[in-house]
Design an enzyme around this catalytic site. Structure first.
Site, PDB file in Angstrom:
ATOM      1  N   CYS A 103     -10.652 -24.980  16.178  1.00  0.00           N
ATOM      2  CA  CYS A 103     -11.740 -25.382  17.078  1.00  0.00           C
ATOM      3  C   CYS A 103     -12.081 -24.358  18.151  1.00  0.00           C
ATOM      4  CB  CYS A 103     -11.443 -26.743  17.702  1.00  0.00           C
ATOM      5  SG  CYS A 103     -10.012 -26.789  18.813  1.00  0.00           S
ATOM      6  N   HIS A 140      -8.579 -30.063  22.073  1.00  0.00           N
ATOM      7  CA  HIS A 140      -9.695 -29.778  21.187  1.00  0.00           C
ATOM      8  C   HIS A 140     -10.883 -29.306  22.014  1.00  0.00           C
ATOM      9  CE1 HIS A 140     -12.052 -29.955  17.568  1.00  0.00           C
ATOM     10  NE2 HIS A 140     -12.957 -30.712  18.160  1.00  0.00           N
ATOM     11  N   ASP A 155     -19.835 -29.695  17.325  1.00  0.00           N
ATOM     12  CA  ASP A 155     -18.435 -29.375  17.046  1.00  0.00           C
ATOM     13  C   ASP A 155     -18.346 -28.824  15.633  1.00  0.00           C
ATOM     14  OD1 ASP A 155     -15.726 -29.143  16.760  1.00  0.00           O
ATOM     15  OD2 ASP A 155     -15.275 -31.247  17.158  1.00  0.00           O
TER      16      ASP A 155
END
Length: 182
Positions: A103, A140, A155
Site C-alpha cells: 500500500c 494502511h 486505494d
C-alpha cells in the site's frame, strides 16, 4: 467506515478510515523529497492513454488502470529485504522493474501521478480489519482525492478485495463495483 462486502461467498474485509491531523501521511512527501515521476513511463506501465486533466473521469480511469496492471506484492518483506518508500525507489521498482508493491509504495506512486496532473491529494492512515473485531494499528495508506468538487477515496494498494475504482466519500450511500458492495 468503508465496508467491503463481496458477493459469491468471498470473505468480507473492513477498512476503517480515520481522517484527522494525526492520521495523515503527508510527511512522506516533503519538499526535500523528489515528488515527480516520469508520467509517460508510468502511463505506459499501466496501459493508460487517456486524458491528463484532474477530473473524476480521469481519476476513475487511472485507478482502474493502476489496479489492473500493478499487483499487490510484498516479496521484499518475505525475503528480508529493506523496503524503500522514497518516490524514486518506488518508481524504479513498480514502473521500471515491472514489479508490484504494497500500500505505501502503490499509493505513494499513484498520489505523485495524480498531483502532477493537478489533483489535490491527501495521504491518510487507515486500519484494515480482516476476520477480526479487534482494533488494529493504522498500518494502511489510502488517499483522499478531490475531483469535480467531491471527495473520493482511492486505494490502489490493498490487493485482494480492494477497490478497482475510487469510491465517492459520501455517508450512507452504497456503491457497487461489479460483485462487490462498498
Amino acid at each position: 467506515m468503508l465496508w467491503i462486502d463481496p458477493d459469491l461467498n468471498l470473505r468480507p474485509s473492513l477498512i476503517e478510515l480515520t481522517i484527522d491531523p494525526f492520521s495523515r501521511f503527508d510527511y512522506l512527501m516533503s519538499d526535500a523529497i523528489e515528488s515527480t515521476i516520469d508520467l509517460d513511463a508510468y502511463f505506459a506501465r499501466i496501459g493508460y492513454d487517456g486524458e491528463r486533466i484532474p477530473t473524476a473521469r480521469t481519476l476513475k480511469a487511472l485507478h482502474r488502470a493502476h489496479t489492473t496492471h500493478i499487483p499487490f506484492e510484498n516479496l521484499d518483506v518475505l525475503l528480508g529485504r529493506p523496503i524503500q518508500i522514497d518516490l524514486k525507489s518506488v518508481e524504479a521498482k513498480l514502473v521500471r522493474d515491472h514489479r508490484g508493491g504494497y500500500c505505501f509504495e502503490q499509493n505513494a506512486l499513484f498520489a505523485a501521478a495524480l498531483e502532477q496532473l493537478g489533483f489535490d491529494v491527501t495521504r491518510i492512515a487507515g486500519r484494515a480489519r480482516h476476520l477480526t473485531t479487534r482494533v488494529l494499528p493504522r498500518t494502511h495508506m489510502i488517499l483522499k482525492v478531490e475531483a469535480d468538487r467531491a471527495s473520493w477515496i482511492a486505494d490502489v494498494g490493498f490487493g485482494g478485495y480492494g477497490l478497482l475504482e475510487p469510491v465517492l466519500l459520501k455517508a450512507g450511500e452504497e456503491i457497487r463495483q461489479f460483485v462487490w458492495k462498498f
